[in-house]
Enzyme design. Structure first.
Site, PDB file in Angstrom:
ATOM      1  N   GLU A  72      -0.749  -5.031  11.427  1.00 47.57           N
ATOM      2  CA  GLU A  72       0.040  -4.574  10.279  1.00 47.57           C
ATOM      3  C   GLU A  72       1.487  -5.024  10.435  1.00 47.57           C
ATOM      4  OE1 GLU A  72      -0.141  -0.363   8.260  1.00 47.57           O
ATOM      5  OE2 GLU A  72       1.420  -0.345   9.769  1.00 47.57           O
ATOM      6  N   HIS A  88       4.811   0.071  -0.452  1.00 48.07           N
ATOM      7  CA  HIS A  88       5.604  -0.907   0.316  1.00 48.07           C
ATOM      8  C   HIS A  88       4.611  -1.916   0.862  1.00 48.07           C
ATOM      9  CE1 HIS A  88       4.011   1.914   3.236  1.00 48.07           C
ATOM     10  NE2 HIS A  88       4.051   0.912   4.085  1.00 48.07           N
ATOM     11  N   HIS A 110       3.297  -5.312   3.670  1.00 51.44           N
ATOM     12  CA  HIS A 110       3.284  -5.921   5.008  1.00 51.44           C
ATOM     13  C   HIS A 110       2.731  -7.340   4.905  1.00 51.44           C
ATOM     14  CE1 HIS A 110       3.985  -2.037   6.955  1.00 51.44           C
ATOM     15  NE2 HIS A 110       3.022  -1.512   6.214  1.00 51.44           N
ATOM     16  N   ASP A 155      -4.895 -10.609  -0.851  1.00 48.04           N
ATOM     17  CA  ASP A 155      -3.591 -11.272  -0.747  1.00 48.04           C
ATOM     18  C   ASP A 155      -2.765 -11.076  -2.018  1.00 48.04           C
ATOM     19  OD1 ASP A 155      -1.603 -12.792   0.488  1.00 48.04           O
ATOM     20  OD2 ASP A 155      -2.332 -14.629  -0.473  1.00 48.04           O
ATOM     21  N   HIS A 156      -1.536 -10.648  -1.822  1.00 43.75           N
ATOM     22  CA  HIS A 156      -0.621 -10.391  -2.937  1.00 43.75           C
ATOM     23  C   HIS A 156      -1.190  -9.376  -3.926  1.00 43.75           C
ATOM     24  CE1 HIS A 156       1.413 -13.756  -1.100  1.00 43.75           C
ATOM     25  NE2 HIS A 156       2.489 -13.404  -1.772  1.00 43.75           N
ATOM     26  N   CYS A 186       5.923   5.975   4.646  1.00 44.35           N
ATOM     27  CA  CYS A 186       4.739   5.260   4.157  1.00 44.35           C
ATOM     28  C   CYS A 186       4.174   5.929   2.908  1.00 44.35           C
ATOM     29  CB  CYS A 186       3.653   5.209   5.230  1.00 44.35           C
ATOM     30  SG  CYS A 186       4.155   4.287   6.669  1.00 44.35           S
ATOM     31  N   HIS A 225       0.856  -1.191   0.000  1.00 38.86           N
ATOM     32  CA  HIS A 225       0.000   0.000   0.000  1.00 38.86           C
ATOM     33  C   HIS A 225       0.894   1.243   0.000  1.00 38.86           C
ATOM     34  CE1 HIS A 225      -0.280   0.677   4.693  1.00 38.86           C
ATOM     35  NE2 HIS A 225       0.942   0.391   4.324  1.00 38.86           N
TER      36      HIS A 225
END
Lengths: 142, 139
Positions: B129, B38, B40, B78-79, B32, B13
């Site tokens: 996170e 980047h 998580h 996801d991904h 951020c 994100h």
């Protein structure tokens, strides 16, 4: 104030109802219904609630709590096949829910008189699945 | 009785608000806000509440919960790059506060299909996170 003591035990179980067919049990419990059973490293967190004694500074003697957990839960359940060796799981299915409730029933009588009462039993079946039981509250009656 | 099931998804994100200028974004979101985003490894805990069925001994049929969370959340999250890949974040900064709200909305919307009875109910969710940043929402 809440205080929590952690303990661990390893046990095997099988989740299946006698009144259901193998296919129905498989549908309901998945791999947990495999007839010869399987095991987990259960992690138990017992939480007490109370105010610290003004003299001792303790809500409850954690050494005593450790002994109670040992006698009521670990000694009878550790390295046992729950269905065969630990009543009432000869009669009811040892799901994590039922094991957590049984642990509550075994521990709760020890905390009826003193200044600390049993607040919650958390039982991890795996790192990704746990149950919290706090006695019979409204939602447990449906 | 409450049953909590843990799920994981990896996503990227970028925290950047179109309503703010570059300097303001940089000041507010720090690294951020780096332009390419980047990621998580998010950890999502979903808690169901209800009575244990007397026959099955279950509060919730875990495989059904897994399907619900997978379909309503994980398959989209996801991904993925949340800013680019999810409709909800076209006009909403994907902070963990906003992510947990979106996840809760999705679970609430799909819950009655998966669990049509009175129980179990969705009690709440927790989104981690990083190990140092955890967010919780009661339903």
């Amino acid at each position: 104030m809440l205080i929590t003591r952690r303990a661990e035990f390893s046990a095997s179980h099988v989740c299946a109802q006698r009144t259901l067919s193998p296919e129905q049990n498989k549908q309901l419990y998945g791999a947990a219904a495999n007839p010869n059973g399987h095991g987990h490293n259960y992690v138990l967190e017992v939480t007490l609630e109370g105010e610290p004694d003004p003299v001792t500074g303790m809500v409850f003697d954690l050494k005593k709590l450790k002994e109670l957990i040992q006698q009521a839960v670990i000694d009878p359940m550790d390295h046992r096949f729950l269905n065969y060796e630990v009543p009432p799981f000869d009669k009811i299915v040892p799901t994590t829910e039922n094991v957590a409730a049984e642990i509550w029933r075994r521990l709760e009588p020890h905390f009826q008189a003193g200044r600390a009462h049993l607040n919650n039993v958390r039982l991890y079946e795996t790192e990704d699945l746990y149950v919290d039981y706090a006695g019979l509250v409204a939602e447990d009656l449906g | 009785m409450r049953v909590t099931r843990r799920y994981r998804f990896a996503a990227s994100h970028r925290l950047h608000s179109a309503a703010l200028n570059e300097d303001h974004n940089r000041e507010l979101y720090g690294k951020c806000s780096n332009p390419y985003g980047h990621g998580h490894d998010y950890v999502l805990d979903v808690t169901a509440i209800g009575p244990a069925d007397p026959a099955s001994g279950q509060v919730v049929h875990v495989a059904t919960l897994d399907r619900l969370v997978s379909e309503a959340v994980l398959k989209d999250f996801d991904h993925r790059y949340l800013n680019a890949d999810l409709g909800e974040f076209q006009a909403l900064v994907p902070t963990s506060e906003n992510i947990i709200r979106v996840i809760e909305d999705r679970l609430t919307a799909h819950w009655p299909d998966a669990f049509p009875g009175e129980w179990p109910r969705l009690e709440g969710i927790r989104l981690r996170e990083t190990r140092r940043n955890v967010f919780e929402l009661k339903s």
